[in-house]
Design an enzyme around this catalytic site. Structure first.
Site, mmCIF file in Angstrom:
data_model
loop_
_atom_site.group_PDB
_atom_site.id
_atom_site.type_symbol
_atom_site.label_atom_id
_atom_site.label_comp_id
_atom_site.label_asym_id
_atom_site.label_seq_id
_atom_site.Cartn_x
_atom_site.Cartn_y
_atom_site.Cartn_z
ATOM 1 N N MET A 33 0.842 -1.199 0.000
ATOM 2 C CA MET A 33 0.000 0.000 0.000
ATOM 3 C C MET A 33 0.878 1.252 0.000
ATOM 4 O O MET A 33 0.385 2.356 0.300
ATOM 5 C CB MET A 33 -0.946 -0.005 1.198
ATOM 6 C CG MET A 33 -1.938 -1.174 1.131
ATOM 7 S SD MET A 33 -3.443 -0.897 2.050
ATOM 8 C CE MET A 33 -2.810 -0.650 3.680
ATOM 9 N N ALA A 35 4.047 4.033 0.881
ATOM 10 C CA ALA A 35 4.750 4.587 2.043
ATOM 11 C C ALA A 35 5.812 3.566 2.461
ATOM 12 O O ALA A 35 5.879 3.130 3.613
ATOM 13 C CB ALA A 35 3.777 4.909 3.182
ATOM 14 N N HIS A 40 9.328 -3.303 3.527
ATOM 15 C CA HIS A 40 8.981 -3.523 2.119
ATOM 16 C C HIS A 40 10.252 -3.768 1.289
ATOM 17 O O HIS A 40 10.263 -4.611 0.395
ATOM 18 C CB HIS A 40 8.258 -2.289 1.547
ATOM 19 C CG HIS A 40 6.966 -1.941 2.215
ATOM 20 N ND1 HIS A 40 6.807 -0.806 2.970
ATOM 21 C CD2 HIS A 40 5.766 -2.564 2.246
ATOM 22 C CE1 HIS A 40 5.555 -0.740 3.417
ATOM 23 N NE2 HIS A 40 4.904 -1.800 3.002
ATOM 24 N N GLN A 158 -3.069 -12.356 7.622
ATOM 25 C CA GLN A 158 -3.204 -12.052 6.193
ATOM 26 C C GLN A 158 -2.416 -13.072 5.375
ATOM 27 O O GLN A 158 -2.895 -13.602 4.367
ATOM 28 C CB GLN A 158 -2.693 -10.635 5.943
ATOM 29 C CG GLN A 158 -2.424 -10.283 4.496
ATOM 30 C CD GLN A 158 -2.011 -8.832 4.355
ATOM 31 O OE1 GLN A 158 -2.829 -7.940 4.431
ATOM 32 N NE2 GLN A 158 -0.736 -8.570 4.141
ATOM 33 N N ARG A 192 2.152 2.771 9.484
ATOM 34 C CA ARG A 192 1.358 3.476 10.498
ATOM 35 C C ARG A 192 2.208 3.998 11.655
ATOM 36 O O ARG A 192 1.709 4.800 12.459
ATOM 37 C CB ARG A 192 0.239 2.572 11.027
ATOM 38 C CG ARG A 192 -0.857 2.334 10.009
ATOM 39 C CD ARG A 192 -2.090 1.694 10.621
ATOM 40 N NE ARG A 192 -3.213 1.698 9.692
ATOM 41 C CZ ARG A 192 -3.576 0.661 8.917
ATOM 42 N NH1 ARG A 192 -2.910 -0.473 8.976
ATOM 43 N NH2 ARG A 192 -4.606 0.773 8.112
HETATM 44 P P1 AMP Z 1 1.413 -2.912 3.458
HETATM 45 O O1 AMP Z 1 2.024 -1.890 2.568
HETATM 46 O O2 AMP Z 1 1.357 -2.515 4.895
HETATM 47 O O3 AMP Z 1 0.115 -3.439 2.930
HETATM 48 O O4 AMP Z 1 2.402 -4.147 3.450
HETATM 49 C C1 AMP Z 1 2.811 -4.737 2.230
HETATM 50 C C2 AMP Z 1 3.605 -5.968 2.556
HETATM 51 O O5 AMP Z 1 4.730 -5.615 3.362
HETATM 52 C C3 AMP Z 1 2.807 -7.013 3.351
HETATM 53 O O6 AMP Z 1 3.114 -8.309 2.834
HETATM 54 C C4 AMP Z 1 3.337 -6.837 4.753
HETATM 55 O O7 AMP Z 1 3.240 -8.002 5.543
HETATM 56 C C5 AMP Z 1 4.780 -6.473 4.475
HETATM 57 N N1 AMP Z 1 5.371 -5.772 5.623
HETATM 58 C C6 AMP Z 1 4.865 -4.701 6.280
HETATM 59 N N2 AMP Z 1 5.656 -4.366 7.317
HETATM 60 C C7 AMP Z 1 6.691 -5.252 7.318
HETATM 61 C C8 AMP Z 1 7.849 -5.437 8.146
HETATM 62 N N3 AMP Z 1 8.099 -4.652 9.169
HETATM 63 N N4 AMP Z 1 8.681 -6.448 7.834
HETATM 64 C C9 AMP Z 1 8.434 -7.273 6.772
HETATM 65 N N5 AMP Z 1 7.374 -7.139 5.954
HETATM 66 C C10 AMP Z 1 6.506 -6.145 6.223
#
Ligand code: AMP
Length: 285
Positions: A33, A35, A40, A158, A192
């Site tokens: 998503m 940011a 990521h 998820q 967040r």
């Molecule tokens: P999001 O942008 O929050 O939807 O996350 C996109 C992907 O990044 C998802 O597969 C999350 O599980 C992964 N993700 C988010 N935060 C972390 C983190 N701290 N370490 C590893 N993967 C992450």
């Protein structure tokens, strides 16, 4: 020099994917998503180790946000995201418009039901969230047709639901889980976290402390209790849930003699921000 291409329409994305396929190249896909942070980035690095071509999507999916949640104010920073992905060797940054994902509109789209595990833990606190997540992942994956889908263990429920949804997919898509990336203070990286004040950030450090306390426990009940004790002793945290689930079924571990891999899940509220984290615990081995 970066060769990162930014595409929006599914038609342009498909044209690129078809070219790669004709050349016999494999594709890894990292849905996000935006940011983007070092968590990521780590997903992208893992993707690069697996496949010839990497697609990263940035799409803030309205279907997975409930009423009163932060869809409008969710951090968006596409220029910085582009720069970061260019430096990591990504081939395509896909930034679909809502009409690319939901041609009939988000509210009229056919939903992918997340089933009973979609209604517990995060699903109980955020009704409809996982149906929104699975619906968008299905749409994204249908467009990209990757060999590998790279996702973070940070969002354990998820990850489990997506793995379950894709288990019977043909042609197969291998879901590659990536360990949670943490900041220097051990708080899991999250888009967040940008909402947290300095004091709230300090309080959030109780989350990794709670996971650490649970890891030293010998039994399921004492692990949950240890985590709960740490979290409830931090006055500015509001506990949403602490749960121990079987890693295979994602069902709650109900016996203190459980043996095998489990996932300790934590969700808390710090000020106006909801944070989740988890750790893998092994019992009886
Ligand atoms: P999001 O942008 O929050 O939807 O996350 C996109 C992907 O990044 C998802 O597969 C999350 O599980 C992964 N993700 C988010 N935060 C972390 C983190 N701290 N370490 C590893 N993967 C992450």
């Amino acid at each position: 020099m970066s060769t990162l291409q930014s595409v929006t329409s599914v038609v342009d994305l498909r044209a690129q994917v078809d070219t790669w396929r004709k050349a016999g190249e494999s594709i890894a896909f990292v849905p996000t998503m935006g940011a983007l942070h070092a968590g990521h980035h780590q997903l992208v690095r893992v993707a690069c180790e697996r496949a010839d071509r990497i697609v990263v999507s940035v799409y803030v999916n309205p279907l997975q946000f409930g009423q009163g949640e932060d869809f409008e104010k969710y951090p968006r920073n596409i220029d910085a995201d582009f720069e970061a992905l260019a430096g990591l060797g990504v081939d395509v940054l896909w930034t679909p418009a809502e009409s690319d994902i939901y041609p009939d509109g988000a509210l009229r789209t056919e939903l992918t039901d997340a089933g009973p595990i979609g209604d517990v833990w995060e699903g109980a606190s955020r009704p409809g969230h996982f149906t929104g997540v699975l619906t968008v992942v299905k749409r994204l994956v249908e467009a990209v047709t990757p060999d590998y889908l790279v996702m973070g263990q940070k969002d354990a429920q998820q990850l489990w639901l997506v793995q379950t949804m894709l288990a019977t997919q043909a042609p197969p898509i291998e879901v590659i889980p990536v360990a949670t990336v943490r900041d220097e203070d051990a708080v899991a990286l999250s888009s967040r976290n940008a909402y947290l004040s300095a004091d709230e950030r300090q309080s959030a450090q109780a989350i990794p402390r709670a996971l650490g306390a649970a890891k030293t426990a010998r039994t399921p009940e004492s692990a949950v209790q240890a985590a709960r004790d740490v979290l409830t002793s931090e006055p500015s945290l509001t506990l949403d849930y602490v749960a121990l689930v079987d890693s295979t079924t994602f069902e709650e571990v109900s016996s203190d003699t459980f043996a095998g891999d489990a996932q300790l899940l934590i969700a808390v509220r710090v000020g106006g921000t909801r944070l989740i984290d988890n750790a893998r615990l092994t019992f009886g081995q």
